[in-house]
Write a protein that holds these residues in place. Sequence first.
Motif, PDB file in Angstrom:
ATOM      1  N   PRO A  10       0.807  -1.230   0.000  1.00  0.00           N
ATOM      2  CA  PRO A  10       0.000   0.000   0.000  1.00  0.00           C
ATOM      3  C   PRO A  10       0.835   1.273   0.000  1.00  0.00           C
ATOM      4  N   ARG A  37     -11.519   2.304 -10.135  1.00  0.00           N
ATOM      5  CA  ARG A  37     -11.372   2.404  -8.688  1.00  0.00           C
ATOM      6  C   ARG A  37     -12.218   1.313  -8.051  1.00  0.00           C
ATOM      7  N   ASP A  39     -13.430   0.221  -4.175  1.00  0.00           N
ATOM      8  CA  ASP A  39     -13.482   0.392  -2.729  1.00  0.00           C
ATOM      9  C   ASP A  39     -13.554  -0.972  -2.064  1.00  0.00           C
ATOM     10  N   CYS A  40     -13.195  -0.998  -0.788  1.00  0.00           N
ATOM     11  CA  CYS A  40     -13.127  -2.253  -0.049  1.00  0.00           C
ATOM     12  C   CYS A  40     -14.481  -2.980  -0.091  1.00  0.00           C
ATOM     13  N   SER A  83      -9.070   6.905  -0.526  1.00  0.00           N
ATOM     14  CA  SER A  83      -8.569   5.596  -0.108  1.00  0.00           C
ATOM     15  C   SER A  83      -9.341   4.504  -0.841  1.00  0.00           C
ATOM     16  N   THR A  85      -8.512   0.916  -3.892  1.00  0.00           N
ATOM     17  CA  THR A  85      -7.565   0.228  -4.769  1.00  0.00           C
ATOM     18  C   THR A  85      -7.805   0.727  -6.187  1.00  0.00           C
ATOM     19  N   THR A 108      -3.390  -1.150  -7.205  1.00  0.00           N
ATOM     20  CA  THR A 108      -2.526  -0.469  -6.242  1.00  0.00           C
ATOM     21  C   THR A 108      -3.394   0.030  -5.109  1.00  0.00           C
ATOM     22  N   HIS A 109      -3.036  -0.366  -3.882  1.00  0.00           N
ATOM     23  CA  HIS A 109      -3.837  -0.013  -2.711  1.00  0.00           C
ATOM     24  C   HIS A 109      -3.346   1.330  -2.161  1.00  0.00           C
TER      25      HIS A 109
END
Lengths: 114, 115
Positions: A10, A37, A39-40, A83, A85, A108-109
């Motif tokens: 990260p 993009r 998100d978690c 924030s 990935t 890429t985190h």
Amino acid sequence: RKEVEQDPGPFNVPEGATVAFNCTYSNSASQSFFWYRQDCRKEPKLLMSVYSSGNEDGRFTAQLNRASQYISLLIRDSKLSDSATYLCVVNMLGSGGGADGLTFGKGTHLIIQP
Amino acid sequence: NAGVTQTPKFQVLKTGQSMTLQCAQDMNHNSMYWYRQDPGMGLRLIYYSASEGTTDKGEVPNGYNVSRLNKREFSLRLESAAPSQTSVYFCASSEVLAGGSYEQYFGPGTRLTVT
């Protein structure tokens, strides 16, 4: 050789800073380039396309270097909400990427810290 | 417009059980895809369908079958689930952008655990 390569991170970046990351691709015949993009625990979504002349969308700038076969993403004045990935996506027809030839990097985190 | 929908959102299976993951899109897209996403592996294409009535293997098709039921629906079947198939499964559809490239739209994913 992997077709689309990214530094997994990260990347830990303080809020308000500028961060940049690159992606390299192996097929010189690739025609189209994108940043997605993710998100978690969510699905990927298109962030922006990458044009030959480079392009900007608010705080985000994408650039393409065909000679060196890489694309980059620059985020200025980073926010906590950035924030996520970031997936590099390249169109590589005939590479097994399906009907539209889109091949995804592993991502890429990015972590923006308050 | 719901976009791409997937069911179920979560599923736990025992080894050897079978199940079908459902996917539908309401954007009139021709192409549809099934991916799996595992930590550190990124998105890997399982199967895709370029148009109604056609399906093709992607990078990791073993252990899966698909059906393109009509233009809207593309299902993924696990005939005999194995622990190695524990993953998050995403369905996607794509449309042509100006200039001839494509944008993929993803469903919310199905989190599958095989014990």
